[in-house]
Design a protein around this motif. Sequence first.
Motif, PDB file in Angstrom:
ATOM      1  N   LEU A  12       0.822  -1.210   0.000  1.00 45.39           N
ATOM      2  CA  LEU A  12       0.000   0.000   0.000  1.00 45.39           C
ATOM      3  C   LEU A  12       0.856   1.260   0.000  1.00 45.39           C
ATOM      4  CD1 LEU A  12      -2.765  -1.161   2.531  1.00 45.39           C
ATOM      5  CD2 LEU A  12      -2.624  -1.548   0.054  1.00 45.39           C
ATOM      6  N   ARG A  13       1.580   1.445  -1.114  1.00 41.79           N
ATOM      7  CA  ARG A  13       2.483   2.596  -1.226  1.00 41.79           C
ATOM      8  C   ARG A  13       2.641   2.983  -2.702  1.00 41.79           C
ATOM      9  NH1 ARG A  13       5.705  -1.990  -0.476  1.00 41.79           N
ATOM     10  NH2 ARG A  13       7.159  -2.385  -2.188  1.00 41.79           N
ATOM     11  N   LEU A  14       3.146   4.183  -2.914  1.00 37.66           N
ATOM     12  CA  LEU A  14       3.432   4.652  -4.276  1.00 37.66           C
ATOM     13  C   LEU A  14       4.937   4.611  -4.564  1.00 37.66           C
ATOM     14  CD1 LEU A  14       1.007   7.712  -4.586  1.00 37.66           C
ATOM     15  CD2 LEU A  14       0.567   5.294  -5.000  1.00 37.66           C
ATOM     16  N   TYR A  15       5.752   4.820  -3.521  1.00 36.35           N
ATOM     17  CA  TYR A  15       7.203   4.844  -3.698  1.00 36.35           C
ATOM     18  C   TYR A  15       7.740   3.417  -3.671  1.00 36.35           C
ATOM     19  CZ  TYR A  15      12.076   6.301  -2.901  1.00 36.35           C
ATOM     20  OH  TYR A  15      13.427   6.507  -3.012  1.00 36.35           O
ATOM     21  N   ASP A  16       8.620   3.099  -4.621  1.00 33.66           N
ATOM     22  CA  ASP A  16       9.207   1.758  -4.735  1.00 33.66           C
ATOM     23  C   ASP A  16       8.123   0.673  -4.857  1.00 33.66           C
ATOM     24  OD1 ASP A  16      11.316  -0.030  -5.069  1.00 33.66           O
ATOM     25  OD2 ASP A  16      11.348  -0.558  -2.951  1.00 33.66           O
ATOM     26  N   ASN A  17       7.197   0.895  -5.779  1.00 36.66           N
ATOM     27  CA  ASN A  17       6.162  -0.103  -6.045  1.00 36.66           C
ATOM     28  C   ASN A  17       6.254  -0.522  -7.516  1.00 36.66           C
ATOM     29  OD1 ASN A  17       3.790  -1.575  -6.512  1.00 36.66           O
ATOM     30  ND2 ASN A  17       2.688  -0.444  -4.941  1.00 36.66           N
ATOM     31  N   GLU A  18       6.937  -1.647  -7.745  1.00 31.48           N
ATOM     32  CA  GLU A  18       7.210  -2.065  -9.127  1.00 31.48           C
ATOM     33  C   GLU A  18       5.932  -2.375  -9.902  1.00 31.48           C
ATOM     34  OE1 GLU A  18      10.010  -5.042 -11.802  1.00 31.48           O
ATOM     35  OE2 GLU A  18       9.990  -5.307  -9.621  1.00 31.48           O
ATOM     36  N   ALA A  19       4.959  -3.010  -9.251  1.00 32.64           N
ATOM     37  CA  ALA A  19       3.716  -3.353  -9.957  1.00 32.64           C
ATOM     38  C   ALA A  19       3.040  -2.090 -10.491  1.00 32.64           C
ATOM     39  CB  ALA A  19       2.777  -4.119  -9.029  1.00 32.64           C
ATOM     40  N   LEU A  20       2.987  -1.053  -9.656  1.00 35.28           N
ATOM     41  CA  LEU A  20       2.383   0.226 -10.072  1.00 35.28           C
ATOM     42  C   LEU A  20       3.187   0.864 -11.194  1.00 35.28           C
ATOM     43  CD1 LEU A  20       0.380   2.600  -9.588  1.00 35.28           C
ATOM     44  CD2 LEU A  20       1.987   3.449  -7.860  1.00 35.28           C
ATOM     45  N   LYS A  21       4.502   0.864 -11.041  1.00 36.03           N
ATOM     46  CA  LYS A  21       5.389   1.485 -12.035  1.00 36.03           C
ATOM     47  C   LYS A  21       5.261   0.800 -13.401  1.00 36.03           C
ATOM     48  CE  LYS A  21       8.685   4.688 -12.219  1.00 36.03           C
ATOM     49  NZ  LYS A  21       8.489   6.080 -11.894  1.00 36.03           N
ATOM     50  N   ARG A  22       5.235  -0.533 -13.407  1.00 36.02           N
ATOM     51  CA  ARG A  22       5.109  -1.285 -14.671  1.00 36.02           C
ATOM     52  C   ARG A  22       3.757  -1.029 -15.327  1.00 36.02           C
ATOM     53  NH1 ARG A  22      10.322  -2.190 -15.538  1.00 36.02           N
ATOM     54  NH2 ARG A  22      11.304  -3.543 -13.999  1.00 36.02           N
ATOM     55  N   ALA A  23       2.719  -0.945 -14.500  1.00 36.53           N
ATOM     56  CA  ALA A  23       1.373  -0.696 -15.048  1.00 36.53           C
ATOM     57  C   ALA A  23       1.322   0.649 -15.748  1.00 36.53           C
ATOM     58  CB  ALA A  23       0.347  -0.740 -13.923  1.00 36.53           C
ATOM     59  N   ILE A  24       1.926   1.676 -15.128  1.00 39.01           N
ATOM     60  CA  ILE A  24       1.923   3.017 -15.723  1.00 39.01           C
ATOM     61  C   ILE A  24       2.712   3.024 -17.030  1.00 39.01           C
ATOM     62  CG2 ILE A  24       2.762   5.380 -15.379  1.00 39.01           C
ATOM     63  CD1 ILE A  24       2.118   4.934 -12.342  1.00 39.01           C
ATOM     64  N   THR A  25       3.855   2.339 -17.025  1.00 38.77           N
ATOM     65  CA  THR A  25       4.724   2.299 -18.213  1.00 38.77           C
ATOM     66  C   THR A  25       4.057   1.574 -19.373  1.00 38.77           C
ATOM     67  OG1 THR A  25       6.586   2.153 -16.686  1.00 38.77           O
ATOM     68  CG2 THR A  25       7.077   1.699 -18.976  1.00 38.77           C
ATOM     69  N   GLN A  26       3.341   0.492 -19.066  1.00 37.13           N
ATOM     70  CA  GLN A  26       2.812  -0.374 -20.132  1.00 37.13           C
ATOM     71  C   GLN A  26       1.373  -0.043 -20.551  1.00 37.13           C
ATOM     72  OE1 GLN A  26       3.441  -4.591 -19.263  1.00 37.13           O
ATOM     73  NE2 GLN A  26       5.316  -4.107 -18.155  1.00 37.13           N
ATOM     74  N   SER A  27       0.762   0.942 -19.898  1.00 34.21           N
ATOM     75  CA  SER A  27      -0.651   1.216 -20.181  1.00 34.21           C
ATOM     76  C   SER A  27      -0.879   2.702 -20.423  1.00 34.21           C
ATOM     77  CB  SER A  27      -1.529   0.777 -19.003  1.00 34.21           C
ATOM     78  OG  SER A  27      -1.002  -0.362 -18.387  1.00 34.21           O
ATOM     79  N   GLU A  28      -2.032   2.995 -20.996  1.00 35.25           N
ATOM     80  CA  GLU A  28      -2.394   4.399 -21.184  1.00 35.25           C
ATOM     81  C   GLU A  28      -3.190   4.913 -19.991  1.00 35.25           C
ATOM     82  OE1 GLU A  28      -4.412   4.570 -24.950  1.00 35.25           O
ATOM     83  OE2 GLU A  28      -2.788   3.469 -25.919  1.00 35.25           O
ATOM     84  N   SER A  29      -3.848   3.984 -19.305  1.00 30.93           N
ATOM     85  CA  SER A  29      -4.698   4.364 -18.178  1.00 30.93           C
ATOM     86  C   SER A  29      -4.638   3.274 -17.109  1.00 30.93           C
ATOM     87  CB  SER A  29      -6.126   4.535 -18.711  1.00 30.93           C
ATOM     88  OG  SER A  29      -7.028   4.675 -17.664  1.00 30.93           O
ATOM     89  N   VAL A  30      -4.662   3.691 -15.846  1.00 32.27           N
ATOM     90  CA  VAL A  30      -4.494   2.745 -14.738  1.00 32.27           C
ATOM     91  C   VAL A  30      -5.638   2.889 -13.726  1.00 32.27           C
ATOM     92  CG1 VAL A  30      -3.056   2.269 -12.699  1.00 32.27           C
ATOM     93  CG2 VAL A  30      -1.979   2.558 -14.924  1.00 32.27           C
TER      94      VAL A  30
END
Length: 429
Positions: A12-30
Amino acid sequence: MKTAIVWFTTDLRLYDNEALKRAITQSESVIPVYCFDDSHFETSQYGFKKSGNFRTQFLLESLQDLDDNLRKMGSGLIILKGKPEVEIPKIVAEYRVRKVFAKREVAFEEKQTESVVQTALFKLRCELDTYSTSTLYHAEDLPFSLKDIPDVFTTFRKKTELDAAVRNVFDQPITIVSPEIPELILPTLKDLGLHFSPIDSRAAIQFKGGETEAMKRLNHYFFETKSLSAYKETRNGMVGEDYSSKFSAWLALGCISPRTIYHEIKKYEKEYGANESTYWLIFELLWRDFFRFMFKKHQTKFFLYSGIKGDKVNSKSLNKKLLSQWINGTTPSEFINANMIELKKTGFMSNRGRQNVASYFCNELNMDWRIGAAYFESQLIDYDVCSNWGNWAYLAGVGNDPRKHRYFNIEKQANDYDKDRAFRDLWLQ
């Protein structure tokens, strides 16, 4: 538009969250999603609510903070309640999602949930992508394969420290593009079959959930008080806020990552110098890693009476009277009682206390160790499946302890760690 879901669990964090980072990189909308899994609020086979009042209150605070932080970036959190394998596919269908990003699980029930969600998504032609976000060292960077990970911590630690490196953290996203996400509506404790329990004013620390609070605590313990420099000397303390880092609750829900703590320690060492204490906090993070990797290796065995050893020392009995005395702090031992009352009234107990009450449960009361572990699961704010069950198995003599049967002399421990009776007097008044 290519839309992805980020399914938050214990990350439950935004910093150092690889799943969130990959989703943003690979998608147009999250779309960020959290699901209150019905199974987490059931009563376990040992008769305790799996998630108790303190831990659930901390979870609700952490989710509120996560939503607040997501909103600052143009997003927000969708809350689901029910079975994840039923609820997540509904959102997938509604937004025509092709990929769900999540944290990779290691323990048995969590792996099962991950698996049934994956199967349900597959039917909708949607993939589940998982990432290892909970450990200091990445599993792929370890100097041994999963099946060859040593079962003795010292062997694991020495080789890992020598041959593996800690990866860098993932930056916090600057903005998150999301469809319009409705205002956050969290279930109440009552909705979850629980009730509000204020943390007793005598508590070592008044825990509050969320990434914001986790970073505040880190800043306080490291840079404001420089308590880190004395950690090794004070970590066996029992009274007060700063005898130990108290990061465990935020680590358990992933409000902060072990790598964030590690890199902040390195920053601290550059500024104020490295010593045994700064190393010792990394050493403790390694213990946490070790139990996670043990769960990957041994899977269900940590929940069996005979653990990973296959032979048992204490009995499989349940004595309801003795169990009640242990839970309520009315045993013949004042030291055990003080610790158990602290746990009951705050959801927290020191590391020294945990080892003693677990040893007492297994050796003096001679009951099935899993009953004690299940009570801790319900009661602890900082419950972490691998650390809790791994440590209990260790103390019961069926886990990773190379010394077969570890026995604590409770009176000696009380005299060593509560010489002036400050702890006992605090909780037994």
